[in-house]
Design a protein around this motif. Structure first.
Motif, mmCIF file in Angstrom:
data_model
loop_
_atom_site.group_PDB
_atom_site.id
_atom_site.type_symbol
_atom_site.label_atom_id
_atom_site.label_comp_id
_atom_site.label_asym_id
_atom_site.label_seq_id
_atom_site.Cartn_x
_atom_site.Cartn_y
_atom_site.Cartn_z
ATOM 1 N N THR A 11 0.734 -1.228 0.100
ATOM 2 C CA THR A 11 0.340 0.048 -0.059
ATOM 3 C C THR A 11 0.888 1.478 -0.114
ATOM 4 O O THR A 11 0.401 2.605 -0.373
ATOM 5 N N ASP A 12 2.404 0.980 0.443
ATOM 6 C CA ASP A 12 2.848 2.300 0.218
ATOM 7 C C ASP A 12 3.428 2.634 -0.858
ATOM 8 O O ASP A 12 3.770 3.867 -0.702
ATOM 9 N N LYS A 13 3.093 1.661 -1.696
ATOM 10 C CA LYS A 13 3.357 1.987 -3.059
ATOM 11 C C LYS A 13 2.472 2.174 -4.244
ATOM 12 O O LYS A 13 2.700 2.084 -4.938
ATOM 13 N N ILE A 14 1.440 2.612 -3.874
ATOM 14 C CA ILE A 14 0.340 2.592 -4.628
ATOM 15 C C ILE A 14 0.489 4.335 -3.999
ATOM 16 O O ILE A 14 0.195 5.223 -3.006
ATOM 17 N N VAL A 91 -2.741 -3.933 -12.634
ATOM 18 C CA VAL A 91 -1.835 -5.258 -12.637
ATOM 19 C C VAL A 91 -2.804 -6.869 -12.627
ATOM 20 O O VAL A 91 -1.528 -7.542 -12.799
ATOM 21 N N SER A 92 -3.893 -6.787 -12.480
ATOM 22 C CA SER A 92 -3.967 -8.166 -12.866
ATOM 23 C C SER A 92 -4.118 -8.726 -13.983
ATOM 24 O O SER A 92 -3.611 -9.430 -14.134
ATOM 25 N N MET A 93 -3.925 -7.700 -15.111
ATOM 26 C CA MET A 93 -4.073 -8.176 -16.351
ATOM 27 C C MET A 93 -2.617 -8.439 -16.361
ATOM 28 O O MET A 93 -1.799 -8.829 -17.597
ATOM 29 N N ILE A 110 -0.820 -7.988 -4.891
ATOM 30 C CA ILE A 110 -1.458 -6.423 -5.101
ATOM 31 C C ILE A 110 -2.832 -5.955 -4.895
ATOM 32 O O ILE A 110 -3.399 -5.503 -4.120
ATOM 33 N N THR A 111 -3.293 -6.951 -5.318
ATOM 34 C CA THR A 111 -5.098 -7.287 -5.999
ATOM 35 C C THR A 111 -5.668 -6.753 -4.371
ATOM 36 O O THR A 111 -6.619 -5.810 -3.571
ATOM 37 N N ILE A 115 -8.033 -3.641 -2.376
ATOM 38 C CA ILE A 115 -9.425 -4.013 -1.499
ATOM 39 C C ILE A 115 -8.903 -2.675 0.014
ATOM 40 O O ILE A 115 -9.932 -2.593 0.211
ATOM 41 N N ARG A 116 -8.106 -3.025 -0.021
ATOM 42 C CA ARG A 116 -7.356 -2.925 1.926
ATOM 43 C C ARG A 116 -7.644 -1.874 1.618
ATOM 44 O O ARG A 116 -8.091 -0.307 2.881
#
Length: 180
Positions: A11-14, A91-93, A110-111, A115-116
């Motif tokens: 999450t720190d990288k989002i 990311v999913s793709m 990552i997903t 979500i979190r």
């Protein structure tokens, strides 16, 4: 996957760019255990799988803002190309394009981080109420400031008289002129 990646480290990288929550290609490449160039080549070979709401390339201005705000380094020598930013769907793709067990597992982590992050933002009633209250106060303050500026402008600009004033007649008793 043997090494569990803490959700907090992901999450720190989002980041939020153009209204999307995204991760940069270099961070994803580290997580997937591939070179950034390899990741970008895989994406370019499968462009049709990455519409604009899945992935986009940053502008130099956006990248500079990100570097200044979050301390993202240019890396050794800097990159010749602007980074790609991937949304949760991108990311999913990406895991399908990289097509490895590691990529699939990392994509799941990552997903979950995305979500979190969403849950933290939307489920915290106190935070949501505080943000709504802040928005209301800001809007009220904006109206008050706008009104104050109007009043200041009216005070600074002197009113113009439509016609010049005639000299005032003297009031009171005046003795008649003595002529001899």
């Amino acid at each position: 996957m043997k090494n569990i990646i803490p959700v907090e480290s992901i999450t720190d990288k989002i980041f939020e760019i153009r209204g999307y929550k995204v991760m940069l290609d270099s961070e994803l490449a580290k997580l997937y255990g591939v070179a950034t160039g390899q990741l970008k080549r895989a994406v370019r070979r499968n462009k049709d799988r990455f519409p604009h709401d899945f992935m986009f390339q940053l502008t130099p201005e956006e990248f500079n803002v990100l570097r200044c705000q979050f301390g993202i380094s240019k890396g050794r020598g800097g990159s010749r190309y602007m980074p790609f930013a991937f949304t949760e769907q991108g990311v999913s793709m990406l895991s399908a394009v990289l097509n490895s067990p590691t990529a699939v597992e990392i994509s799941i982590h990552i997903t979950r981080a995305f979500i979190r992050l969403r849950q933290m933002l939307y489920e915290d009633e106190t935070l949501r109420n505080a943000i709504e209250g802040l928005e209301k106060r800001v809007k009220k303050n904006e109206r008050d400031i706008h009104l104050a500026l109007k009043v200041i402008q009216q005070v600074l600009i002197p009113p113009q008289d439509p016609e010049p004033k005639k000299p005032n007649k003297k009031m009171g008793f005046s003795p008649p002129d003595k002529k001899k």
